[in-house]
Design a protein around this motif. Structure first.
Motif, PDB file in Angstrom:
ATOM      1  N   TYR A   1       0.832  -1.205   0.000  1.00 62.30           N
ATOM      2  CA  TYR A   1       0.000   0.000   0.000  1.00 62.30           C
ATOM      3  C   TYR A   1       0.869   1.259   0.000  1.00 62.30           C
ATOM      4  O   TYR A   1       0.618   2.188  -0.776  1.00 62.30           O
ATOM      5  CB  TYR A   1      -0.926   0.013   1.209  1.00 62.30           C
ATOM      6  N   CYS A   2       1.871   1.288   0.860  1.00 64.26           N
ATOM      7  CA  CYS A   2       2.743   2.466   0.929  1.00 64.26           C
ATOM      8  C   CYS A   2       3.472   2.687  -0.388  1.00 64.26           C
ATOM      9  O   CYS A   2       3.597   3.825  -0.861  1.00 64.26           O
ATOM     10  CB  CYS A   2       3.740   2.307   2.073  1.00 64.26           C
ATOM     11  N   PHE A   3       3.951   1.602  -0.977  1.00 65.72           N
ATOM     12  CA  PHE A   3       4.658   1.707  -2.259  1.00 65.72           C
ATOM     13  C   PHE A   3       3.742   2.267  -3.341  1.00 65.72           C
ATOM     14  O   PHE A   3       4.106   3.199  -4.066  1.00 65.72           O
ATOM     15  CB  PHE A   3       5.196   0.331  -2.661  1.00 65.72           C
ATOM     16  N   LEU A   4       2.537   1.722  -3.453  1.00 63.66           N
ATOM     17  CA  LEU A   4       1.605   2.168  -4.489  1.00 63.66           C
ATOM     18  C   LEU A   4       1.144   3.607  -4.251  1.00 63.66           C
ATOM     19  O   LEU A   4       1.056   4.400  -5.196  1.00 63.66           O
ATOM     20  CB  LEU A   4       0.386   1.242  -4.530  1.00 63.66           C
ATOM     21  N   ASP A   5       0.868   3.942  -2.999  1.00 66.25           N
ATOM     22  CA  ASP A   5       0.407   5.291  -2.696  1.00 66.25           C
ATOM     23  C   ASP A   5       1.486   6.320  -3.029  1.00 66.25           C
ATOM     24  O   ASP A   5       1.200   7.370  -3.626  1.00 66.25           O
ATOM     25  CB  ASP A   5       0.016   5.384  -1.218  1.00 66.25           C
ATOM     26  N   ASP A   6       2.737   6.025  -2.667  1.00 65.96           N
ATOM     27  CA  ASP A   6       3.845   6.931  -2.979  1.00 65.96           C
ATOM     28  C   ASP A   6       4.052   7.041  -4.488  1.00 65.96           C
ATOM     29  O   ASP A   6       4.283   8.126  -5.021  1.00 65.96           O
ATOM     30  CB  ASP A   6       5.133   6.453  -2.321  1.00 65.96           C
ATOM     31  N   LEU A   7       3.978   5.902  -5.181  1.00 71.02           N
ATOM     32  CA  LEU A   7       4.199   5.900  -6.624  1.00 71.02           C
ATOM     33  C   LEU A   7       3.085   6.657  -7.351  1.00 71.02           C
ATOM     34  O   LEU A   7       3.347   7.396  -8.307  1.00 71.02           O
ATOM     35  CB  LEU A   7       4.282   4.452  -7.125  1.00 71.02           C
ATOM     36  N   LEU A   8       1.853   6.480  -6.896  1.00 69.44           N
ATOM     37  CA  LEU A   8       0.734   7.218  -7.499  1.00 69.44           C
ATOM     38  C   LEU A   8       0.887   8.722  -7.288  1.00 69.44           C
ATOM     39  O   LEU A   8       0.613   9.520  -8.189  1.00 69.44           O
ATOM     40  CB  LEU A   8      -0.591   6.746  -6.894  1.00 69.44           C
ATOM     41  N   THR A   9       1.351   9.102  -6.098  1.00 72.45           N
ATOM     42  CA  THR A   9       1.544  10.524  -5.803  1.00 72.45           C
ATOM     43  C   THR A   9       2.638  11.128  -6.666  1.00 72.45           C
ATOM     44  O   THR A   9       2.493  12.226  -7.212  1.00 72.45           O
ATOM     45  CB  THR A   9       1.894  10.717  -4.313  1.00 72.45           C
ATOM     46  N   ARG A  10       3.733  10.391  -6.821  1.00 67.33           N
ATOM     47  CA  ARG A  10       4.882  10.912  -7.578  1.00 67.33           C
ATOM     48  C   ARG A  10       4.622  10.961  -9.078  1.00 67.33           C
ATOM     49  O   ARG A  10       5.203  11.793  -9.783  1.00 67.33           O
ATOM     50  CB  ARG A  10       6.123  10.068  -7.289  1.00 67.33           C
ATOM     51  N   THR A  11       3.804  10.056  -9.574  1.00 73.97           N
ATOM     52  CA  THR A  11       3.565   9.993 -11.025  1.00 73.97           C
ATOM     53  C   THR A  11       2.287  10.713 -11.443  1.00 73.97           C
ATOM     54  O   THR A  11       1.955  10.719 -12.627  1.00 73.97           O
ATOM     55  CB  THR A  11       3.483   8.530 -11.492  1.00 73.97           C
ATOM     56  N   ARG A  12       1.585  11.315 -10.502  1.00 69.29           N
ATOM     57  CA  ARG A  12       0.327  11.993 -10.834  1.00 69.29           C
ATOM     58  C   ARG A  12       0.616  13.266 -11.624  1.00 69.29           C
ATOM     59  O   ARG A  12       1.380  14.125 -11.171  1.00 69.29           O
ATOM     60  CB  ARG A  12      -0.420  12.336  -9.550  1.00 69.29           C
ATOM     61  N   PRO A  13       0.028  13.425 -12.810  1.00 73.76           N
ATOM     62  CA  PRO A  13       0.268  14.630 -13.614  1.00 73.76           C
ATOM     63  C   PRO A  13      -0.212  15.888 -12.893  1.00 73.76           C
ATOM     64  O   PRO A  13      -1.201  15.854 -12.145  1.00 73.76           O
ATOM     65  CB  PRO A  13      -0.553  14.384 -14.890  1.00 73.76           C
ATOM     66  N   VAL A  14       0.482  16.987 -13.113  1.00 74.81           N
ATOM     67  CA  VAL A  14       0.114  18.239 -12.438  1.00 74.81           C
ATOM     68  C   VAL A  14      -1.240  18.748 -12.922  1.00 74.81           C
ATOM     69  O   VAL A  14      -1.922  19.489 -12.215  1.00 74.81           O
ATOM     70  CB  VAL A  14       1.198  19.318 -12.686  1.00 74.81           C
ATOM     71  N   TRP A  15      -1.618  18.346 -14.159  1.00 76.42           N
ATOM     72  CA  TRP A  15      -2.885  18.827 -14.708  1.00 76.42           C
ATOM     73  C   TRP A  15      -4.075  17.957 -14.325  1.00 76.42           C
ATOM     74  O   TRP A  15      -5.222  18.281 -14.643  1.00 76.42           O
ATOM     75  CB  TRP A  15      -2.802  18.898 -16.242  1.00 76.42           C
ATOM     76  N   ALA A  16      -3.815  16.850 -13.638  1.00 77.91           N
ATOM     77  CA  ALA A  16      -4.904  15.930 -13.291  1.00 77.91           C
ATOM     78  C   ALA A  16      -5.862  16.570 -12.287  1.00 77.91           C
ATOM     79  O   ALA A  16      -5.455  17.299 -11.377  1.00 77.91           O
ATOM     80  CB  ALA A  16      -4.328  14.643 -12.714  1.00 77.91           C
ATOM     81  N   ARG A  17      -7.135  16.294 -12.463  1.00 81.70           N
ATOM     82  CA  ARG A  17      -8.140  16.818 -11.548  1.00 81.70           C
ATOM     83  C   ARG A  17      -8.064  16.113 -10.199  1.00 81.70           C
ATOM     84  O   ARG A  17      -7.722  14.926 -10.144  1.00 81.70           O
ATOM     85  CB  ARG A  17      -9.530  16.610 -12.147  1.00 81.70           C
ATOM     86  N   PRO A  18      -8.381  16.794  -9.117  1.00 79.84           N
ATOM     87  CA  PRO A  18      -8.359  16.122  -7.810  1.00 79.84           C
ATOM     88  C   PRO A  18      -9.403  15.014  -7.755  1.00 79.84           C
ATOM     89  O   PRO A  18     -10.408  15.043  -8.469  1.00 79.84           O
ATOM     90  CB  PRO A  18      -8.686  17.255  -6.826  1.00 79.84           C
ATOM     91  N   ALA A  19      -9.157  14.048  -6.903  1.00 76.93           N
ATOM     92  CA  ALA A  19     -10.063  12.899  -6.788  1.00 76.93           C
ATOM     93  C   ALA A  19     -11.430  13.346  -6.260  1.00 76.93           C
ATOM     94  O   ALA A  19     -11.537  14.301  -5.478  1.00 76.93           O
ATOM     95  CB  ALA A  19      -9.465  11.856  -5.853  1.00 76.93           C
TER      96      ALA A  19
END
Length: 281
Positions: A17-35
């Protein structure tokens, strides 16, 4: 996996979970809409549940959801809702694996890789006529190593010489290995060597691969080859290719006798989950 201590299972779930959450945060595009604040589960929770199901429950998503709800207090979500959310994340999952694979390649300073394929049958041959998961005859293929026919998919896997998968590609069972290699077009660090068996023989492709990437493809040659290898090259090729056989036996041991899926996309998604969780493990 049923004999894994509860504490070990707990620690590995937290790590995933920690690995995926960190990876999702780091790879999230700056233009992506908030969840959407109304959603019941985060992307990290859904992907972790799917990987837990692949790691401990043979890909059974219902058991994975039950475990996460009972032991981690994950909010309940009906089966169809969870499946839809997971399928929406299929491209995200592949993107995360690609990012993870690049990190593994950077750590693999030896820069030697092996590629091979293995079949994943959708059903037994005698049930092909009744199977509704796949339609065309393109999915009927032959596994040369087992000297048998199968109906399903063929999985191309690029692994380090330590047996860790860093890239993969799933295609119809009837397609040749060299076609799968061309479609995969592995992105390896410059100066790498990619070892393959004779099924990947294509002199023009080898030249193009070397010219475009700065890497070398060392393919096992047949007896009548016009481009035989030197003895030391043949020895190295045979030596490093032994690792892929061990890696495949460990990877396919995670697969259940039959992968349950309603759609072809769902079937391929479960293959991706098994490969991802194996690399993480």
């Amino acid at each position: 996996d049923l004999l894994i201590p509860a504490e070990t299972m707990r620690e590995q779930t937290i790590a995933m979970y920690c690995f995926l959450d960190d990876l999702l945060t780091r790879t999230r595009p700056v233009w992506a809409r908030p969840a959407d604040p109304r959603r019941r589960l985060s992307d990290a929770e859904v992907l972790t549940t799917a990987l837990v199901a692949a790691r401990y429950f043979g890909g059974n998503l219902a058991l994975g959801r039950h475990y996460m709800q009972q032991h981690w207090g994950m909010k309940s979500l009906d089966k169809s809702g969870f499946t839809r959310h997971l399928h929406r994340l299929s491209e995200t999952l592949l993107g995360l694996f690609a990012t993870f694979g690049q990190a593994l390649k950077a750590l693999h300073t030896e820069a030697r890789y092996v590629i091979d394929s293995f079949p994943v049958a959708v059903c037994h041959n005698m049930r092909i006529g009744r199977s509704k998961l796949l339609g065309p005859e393109a999915y009927r293929g032959r596994c040369a190593s087992k000297r048998s026919w199968f109906y399903g998919f063929k999985v191309q896997v690029v692994a380090t010489t330590d047996g860790i998968a860093v890239d993969f590609y799933v295609h119809a069972g009837s397609e040749a290995d060299i076609s799968g290699l061309r479609a995969l077009a592995p992105d390896l660090p410059e100066g790498s060597v990619l070892y393959t068996d004779a099924g990947y023989t294509d002199y023009a492709w080898e030249e193009l691969f070397a010219e475009a990437t700065g890497n070398r493809q060392q393919t096992a040659r047949k007896g009548n080859s016009t481009r035989p290898h030197a003895p030391h090259e043949t020895y190295l090729l045979q030596h490093f290719r032994k690792t892929i056989e061990t890696a495949f036996s460990q990877l396919t041991a995670r697969f259940p006798k039959q992968i349950h899926a309603v759609t072809a996309q769902g079937f391929v998604l479960k293959i991706a989950l098994f490969i991802f969780v194996h690399a993480l493990d």
